[in-house]
Design an enzyme around this catalytic site. Structure first.
Site, short mmCIF file in Angstrom:
data_model
loop_
_atom_site.label_atom_id
_atom_site.label_comp_id
_atom_site.label_asym_id
_atom_site.label_seq_id
_atom_site.Cartn_x
_atom_site.Cartn_y
_atom_site.Cartn_z
N GLY A 31 0.79 -1.22 0.00
CA GLY A 31 0.00 0.00 0.00
C GLY A 31 0.82 1.27 0.00
O GLY A 31 2.02 1.26 -0.29
N HIS A 37 4.70 2.51 -8.33
CA HIS A 37 3.63 1.52 -8.51
C HIS A 37 2.85 1.76 -9.79
O HIS A 37 2.39 0.82 -10.44
CB HIS A 37 2.68 1.55 -7.30
N SER A 186 9.65 6.51 -3.09
CA SER A 186 9.18 5.58 -2.06
C SER A 186 8.37 6.35 -1.03
O SER A 186 8.44 7.58 -0.93
CB SER A 186 10.35 4.87 -1.38
#
Length: 281
Positions: A31, A37, A186
């Site tokens: 998550g 992502h 990140s």
């Protein structure tokens, strides 16, 4: 968003019945999604007809319940992002759903290699990671699993697990997405104060120095990277290693050819890992 194992199996069965020849891709995450992502989803869409993304803050990857509880969670934002990207299935189980026996669950072990590098600081980490990864691969049965290239040790161990357990799945590794300062995108980067962020940005500089000096041998390569970090008190270096990408064991002095430089450090209370492909001369 699907939260149960039964719901996931039912939805995947429906999708496969509707298109028996459809390829399925899995992206497993914890998550707090970011630009890295997004690249994984785009690549998964190129490789498959059905894209499945898991959102699971795996407690087996953390050293304590407090650490696990402190990890940032943004489920609403994650769901909206994945919906906008056209992800077909979002699997977001509670801990008790995927790990009904908690830490007492049957585990996959990473062996000796799981205790090196990242595993030296977190000896529980890779066993916990591989255990949940095996569960997800078994549940989804994807044709391809897509991973980011920032944590190469994770990728290597997942690939080895897939080989050793005869799992029928391809692995696709997507190049690390980096900020303008060179840091990998990140969740932790976004939590740093400005001075700590400037210090952390020296980590990719150190890897660049390692790559630039790789033709002079491993010792020169590591020394060049270390000198880049000297004098920066905000960086607590945990390891800086050069490994053989075929085995992930330390490269021998005198080795020639492709190698991988690994770095891990703590900055501002947050831990960062990174890597760079180098060529030993």
């Amino acid at each position: 968003m699907i939260s149960t194992v039964d719901g996931l199996r039912t939805r995947l069965a429906e999708l496969r019945a509707a298109a028996p020849a459809a390829r399925v891709a899995l992206i497993s995450t914890i998550g707090s999604l970011h630009d890295g992502h997004i690249d994984l989803v785009h690549r998964a869409r190129e490789l498959a007809d059905v894209v499945v993304v898991s959102l699971f803050v795996n407690p087996l990857r953390f050293g304590s319940p407090a650490e696990h509880a402190a990890y940032p969670r943004t489920p609403d934002e994650d769901e909206k992002l994945l919906e906008s990207l056209g992800v077909d299935v979002v699997f977001a189980p509670e801990t008790a759903e995927l790990l009904p026996d908690g830490a007492a669950t049957t585990k996959v072990t990473a062996g000796d290699l799981g205790l090196r590098y990242e595993g030296r600081a977190r000896p529980y980490y890779f066993d916990g990671l591989l255990t949940v990864e095996a569960k997800l691969l078994n549940l989804v049965r994807p044709d391809v699993a897509v991973y980011g290239g920032r944590d190469r040790q994770r990728v290597f161990l997942v690939q080895r697990m897939i080989r050793d357990l005869y799992l029928d799945v391809e692995v696709e590794v997507v190049q690390t997405v980096r900020r303008d300062d060179g840091l990998p995108v990140s969740t932790r980067v976004g939590m740093l104060e400005e001075r700590d962020l400037a210090a952390a940005a020296l980590l990719p500089v150190a890897l660049d120095a390692a790559a630039a000096n790789a033709d002079r041998g491993i010792d020169a390569c590591i020394a060049a990277a270390q000198s880049t970090l000297m004098g920066e008190p905000r960086i607590r270096l945990e390891y800086l290693s050069v490994v053989d990408p075929r085995t992930f064991l330390p490269a021998d002095e005198g080795s020639q050819g492709p190698a991988l430089a690994l770095i891990a450090a703590t900055v501002g209370g947050h831990r960062f890992v990174d890597n760079a492909d180098i060529y030993l001369g």
